[in-house]
Design a protein around this motif. Sequence first.
Motif, PDB file in Angstrom:
ATOM      1  N   ALA A   3       0.834  -1.198   0.000  1.00  0.00           N
ATOM      2  CA  ALA A   3       0.000   0.000   0.000  1.00  0.00           C
ATOM      3  C   ALA A   3       0.866   1.244   0.000  1.00  0.00           C
ATOM      4  N   VAL A   4       2.058   1.130   0.588  1.00  0.00           N
ATOM      5  CA  VAL A   4       2.960   2.280   0.712  1.00  0.00           C
ATOM      6  C   VAL A   4       4.378   1.852   0.350  1.00  0.00           C
ATOM      7  N   LEU A   5       5.061   2.684  -0.420  1.00  0.00           N
ATOM      8  CA  LEU A   5       6.483   2.491  -0.708  1.00  0.00           C
ATOM      9  C   LEU A   5       7.242   3.696  -0.172  1.00  0.00           C
ATOM     10  N   VAL A   6       8.277   3.431   0.617  1.00  0.00           N
ATOM     11  CA  VAL A   6       9.127   4.494   1.139  1.00  0.00           C
ATOM     12  C   VAL A   6      10.531   4.317   0.566  1.00  0.00           C
ATOM     13  N   ASP A   7      11.047   5.335  -0.123  1.00  0.00           N
ATOM     14  CA  ASP A   7      12.429   5.298  -0.598  1.00  0.00           C
ATOM     15  C   ASP A   7      13.309   5.889   0.503  1.00  0.00           C
ATOM     16  N   GLY A   8      14.013   5.008   1.208  1.00  0.00           N
ATOM     17  CA  GLY A   8      14.905   5.445   2.274  1.00  0.00           C
ATOM     18  C   GLY A   8      16.354   5.148   1.957  1.00  0.00           C
ATOM     19  N   ILE A   9      16.692   5.139   0.661  1.00  0.00           N
ATOM     20  CA  ILE A   9      18.057   4.821   0.238  1.00  0.00           C
ATOM     21  C   ILE A   9      19.030   5.939   0.609  1.00  0.00           C
ATOM     22  N   LEU A  10      18.546   7.171   0.607  1.00  0.00           N
ATOM     23  CA  LEU A  10      19.359   8.366   0.925  1.00  0.00           C
ATOM     24  C   LEU A  10      20.558   8.481  -0.010  1.00  0.00           C
ATOM     25  N   ALA A  11      20.316   8.264  -1.298  1.00  0.00           N
ATOM     26  CA  ALA A  11      21.389   8.350  -2.287  1.00  0.00           C
ATOM     27  C   ALA A  11      21.566   9.775  -2.812  1.00  0.00           C
ATOM     28  N   LYS A  12      20.742  10.715  -2.344  1.00  0.00           N
ATOM     29  CA  LYS A  12      20.745  12.111  -2.809  1.00  0.00           C
ATOM     30  C   LYS A  12      20.324  12.223  -4.274  1.00  0.00           C
ATOM     31  N   GLN A  13      19.803  11.120  -4.816  1.00  0.00           N
ATOM     32  CA  GLN A  13      19.262  11.109  -6.170  1.00  0.00           C
ATOM     33  C   GLN A  13      18.252   9.974  -6.272  1.00  0.00           C
ATOM     34  N   ASN A  14      17.384  10.059  -7.244  1.00  0.00           N
ATOM     35  CA  ASN A  14      16.363   9.045  -7.436  1.00  0.00           C
ATOM     36  C   ASN A  14      16.956   7.863  -8.204  1.00  0.00           C
ATOM     37  N   LEU A  15      16.975   6.696  -7.562  1.00  0.00           N
ATOM     38  CA  LEU A  15      17.523   5.500  -8.194  1.00  0.00           C
ATOM     39  C   LEU A  15      16.436   4.612  -8.795  1.00  0.00           C
ATOM     40  N   GLY A  16      15.335   5.218  -9.192  1.00  0.00           N
ATOM     41  CA  GLY A  16      14.315   4.462  -9.904  1.00  0.00           C
ATOM     42  C   GLY A  16      12.949   4.415  -9.266  1.00  0.00           C
ATOM     43  N   THR A  17      12.768   5.071  -8.126  1.00  0.00           N
ATOM     44  CA  THR A  17      11.456   5.065  -7.479  1.00  0.00           C
ATOM     45  C   THR A  17      10.484   5.956  -8.248  1.00  0.00           C
ATOM     46  N   HIS A  18       9.251   5.462  -8.450  1.00  0.00           N
ATOM     47  CA  HIS A  18       8.234   6.266  -9.138  1.00  0.00           C
ATOM     48  C   HIS A  18       6.867   5.981  -8.533  1.00  0.00           C
ATOM     49  N   ARG A  19       5.896   6.802  -8.876  1.00  0.00           N
ATOM     50  CA  ARG A  19       4.591   6.771  -8.215  1.00  0.00           C
ATOM     51  C   ARG A  19       3.760   5.538  -8.564  1.00  0.00           C
ATOM     52  N   LYS A  20       4.120   4.825  -9.628  1.00  0.00           N
ATOM     53  CA  LYS A  20       3.353   3.643  -9.998  1.00  0.00           C
ATOM     54  C   LYS A  20       3.727   2.421  -9.165  1.00  0.00           C
ATOM     55  N   MET A  21       4.755   2.561  -8.324  1.00  0.00           N
ATOM     56  CA  MET A  21       5.202   1.419  -7.531  1.00  0.00           C
ATOM     57  C   MET A  21       4.218   1.051  -6.421  1.00  0.00           C
ATOM     58  N   ALA A  22       3.424   2.012  -5.970  1.00  0.00           N
ATOM     59  CA  ALA A  22       2.478   1.758  -4.885  1.00  0.00           C
ATOM     60  C   ALA A  22       1.431   2.868  -4.871  1.00  0.00           C
ATOM     61  N   PRO A  23       0.278   2.639  -4.246  1.00  0.00           N
ATOM     62  CA  PRO A  23      -0.727   3.694  -4.142  1.00  0.00           C
ATOM     63  C   PRO A  23      -0.204   4.954  -3.455  1.00  0.00           C
ATOM     64  N   VAL A  24       0.695   4.775  -2.482  1.00  0.00           N
ATOM     65  CA  VAL A  24       1.315   5.909  -1.796  1.00  0.00           C
ATOM     66  C   VAL A  24       2.825   5.747  -1.869  1.00  0.00           C
ATOM     67  N   THR A  25       3.518   6.772  -2.353  1.00  0.00           N
ATOM     68  CA  THR A  25       4.978   6.727  -2.450  1.00  0.00           C
ATOM     69  C   THR A  25       5.576   7.914  -1.710  1.00  0.00           C
ATOM     70  N   ILE A  26       6.596   7.642  -0.908  1.00  0.00           N
ATOM     71  CA  ILE A  26       7.237   8.654  -0.073  1.00  0.00           C
ATOM     72  C   ILE A  26       8.740   8.496  -0.199  1.00  0.00           C
ATOM     73  N   ALA A  27       9.471   9.603  -0.255  1.00  0.00           N
ATOM     74  CA  ALA A  27      10.923   9.545  -0.359  1.00  0.00           C
ATOM     75  C   ALA A  27      11.570  10.396   0.723  1.00  0.00           C
ATOM     76  N   LEU A  28      12.728   9.957   1.187  1.00  0.00           N
ATOM     77  CA  LEU A  28      13.481  10.694   2.193  1.00  0.00           C
ATOM     78  C   LEU A  28      14.601  11.485   1.530  1.00  0.00           C
TER      79      LEU A  28
END
Length: 541
Positions: free
Chosen positions: A370-395
Motif C-alpha cells: 500500500a505504501v512504498l518508502v524510498d529510504g536509500i538516501l542516495a541524494k538522487q532518485n535511483l528508480g522510485t516512481h509513483r506507480k510502484m504503490a498507491p502511496v509513495t514517499i521519499a526521504l
Amino acid sequence: MNIFAEAARLFEQNTPFALATIIETKGSAPRHDAILLVQEDGRTQGTIGGGMIERHIISEALEALQEGRSRVVKGSMSRTGKDAMDMDCGGTMTVHIDVQGIRPDMLLIGGGHVNRAVAKLASDLGYRVTVADSWEPNLNAKLFPPNTQLILGETIQDAISQVTIRDNTQVIIATNHEDTAALPAILKSPAHHVGQLASRRKVETLRNKCLELGISETRFQEVRTPVGLDIGAESPEEIAVSIMGEILALSRGKAIRKRSGKSASLSSIANRNDNLVVIRGAGDLASGTAVKLHNSGYKVVMLDLPKPTVIRTNVSFAGALLNDSGQITVEGITARKARSVSDALSIINDGNIPIMADPDGQTLRQFKPAVLVDGILAKQNLGTHRKMAPVTIALGPGFNAGEDVDAVIETCRGHNLARVIYQGEAEPNTGKPGTIMGYAEERVLRAPCAGQVNPEVAIGELVEEGQVVANIMTDSGNQQVITRIGGKVRGMISTGSEVTSGFKIGDIDPRGASVDHATVSDKARAIAGGVLEAVLKLSTY
C-alpha cells in the motif's frame, strides 16, 4: 579436488555455489578458458586469473548468490573506460556466473499413499524430499523417487527428532493414526510452512491436543489445514496436486482461499496489503522509519543491496544481510534475512521485519504494498516512481513531490527537519555533515584510499584524537585511518567492506560517553514521524 566433482558434492549437500565461466575474451586477457567456483562464504576453487578482475568476479558471484540469480559480467583490464578494472593488461573478459541455489526441503511425515504422490511431484519440482515414519513398510525405497531420504523411528516423534528441520522446510503431515503426536512435535521446530492433511472434525481434535501440550493458539493457526487447494481432489494423486499447487502459490506470494472459507495465514498477509509498507534501503534513517511504522501496526518489508555499506550498523536493519546469523534486533524489533517473498511473509507472520537483497525492487509486483518508502538516501532518485504503490514517499533530496513521489520528507537538520513536502523538493544536499560541539567534517572517518576496511574499534568505544580506528587493506599494503577528534564511535562500516578513496566509513561523536549509540537517533525518529504523518494523510484505507 576437481571443480566439477566439488560442484557435484556441494549440489548433493544442498549447499549454494556459483560457477564463473569465461565465455569471451578480447586482447591480452590473463586466461581465455577457465572456471572459478565460488561458495556463499567466499571460499573459491580454480581461477580465471588476473588479480583485480578475479576479485571483481568473486564479488559479483557473491552478489549473484545473495540474489539467487545468474548474471553475465564484463571487465576491461585497463585503467580507464567502461568496465575498467584499474589494470594494465588492456584486454577484456566476459564471464557468465551460474548460480546453483539451495534446493528447497520437503519433509513428509508419514509414507502413505498421499505422501508418496506428493514426493513424486515435489521431486520433479526440484525439492529435496525426506520421509519420516514409524512403520517400516511405509518406507520401502521402491515407493519413492531416487535420492529420497527415508527416516525410520520407533515412534513418529523419534523419526522427527532425527531430521534437521529449518525455518524454510516445507512440512506435510499425513499419517494413519499419529497426527496428534506428529503435529505438536513439528510445531516445536523452526518450520514456518506446515500443512496438515485432516478433516474439519479432526482439526479441532488436533487444536485441543496442541493447546494441551503448550502450543500457542497463534502457532497452531499458522498450520495450513486442511492442506491443499480446493479442487475437488479425491485420489492420492489429485490430493498431491492440490497440496503442491498450494505450496507453489504461497511460495510466489499468491493469495489463496482455504476450504473453510478463511484465507491461509501466509496468503492472508499478502491479501491484506492495505497496511503493508515496503522500504527501499535499510540504513539508520530507513530503520528508524521501520521501527516507527512497525510499532504503529504496519507490516514492514525492507529491500537493500546484498552487501549494504551502512555506517551505523548496530541500529540499521541492513545488518541482517551482513551478519552471519541473518538477523539483527533494534529497540526490541527483530529483522530477519528473507530469501523469497514466501519467506518474507512468514517472517511478517512471526511479528518480525523481513529484509531482502533486492535493490531494484523486483519483488514489488508480488508484495503489492500500500505504501512504498524510498529510504536509500542516495541524494538522487535511483528508480522510485509513483506507480510502484498507491502511496509513495521519499526521504531527502533527489525527488520532486507531486511528480516522482507523493511526498518528500526533509532530512536536512534545522528548523524544517522531518517536514512533509507534498509539492516540490527537499533542500539540496550540501555535502557537509551536521555540526556537533563545533565539529563537522572532523567527525567523519573517510577512507584515505581504495581497499578493504578492517576496523580497529567497535561502535560504542571511546577513542582519543590521533588514534588509529581502522586500516584500509590494499594490494600494496595497509593505510591507517586516524580520528581527528576524541569521542565515541557512533558509526563504523562492517569488516571487509570494499570502499573507494574518500568513502565515509564511520563517524565520531565528540559528546563521548553521554551519547546513546544503541538506539535509533533523534534525527531518525523525527524523520520517521514525518513518514507516518504522510502515510496517514495520503492513505485511503
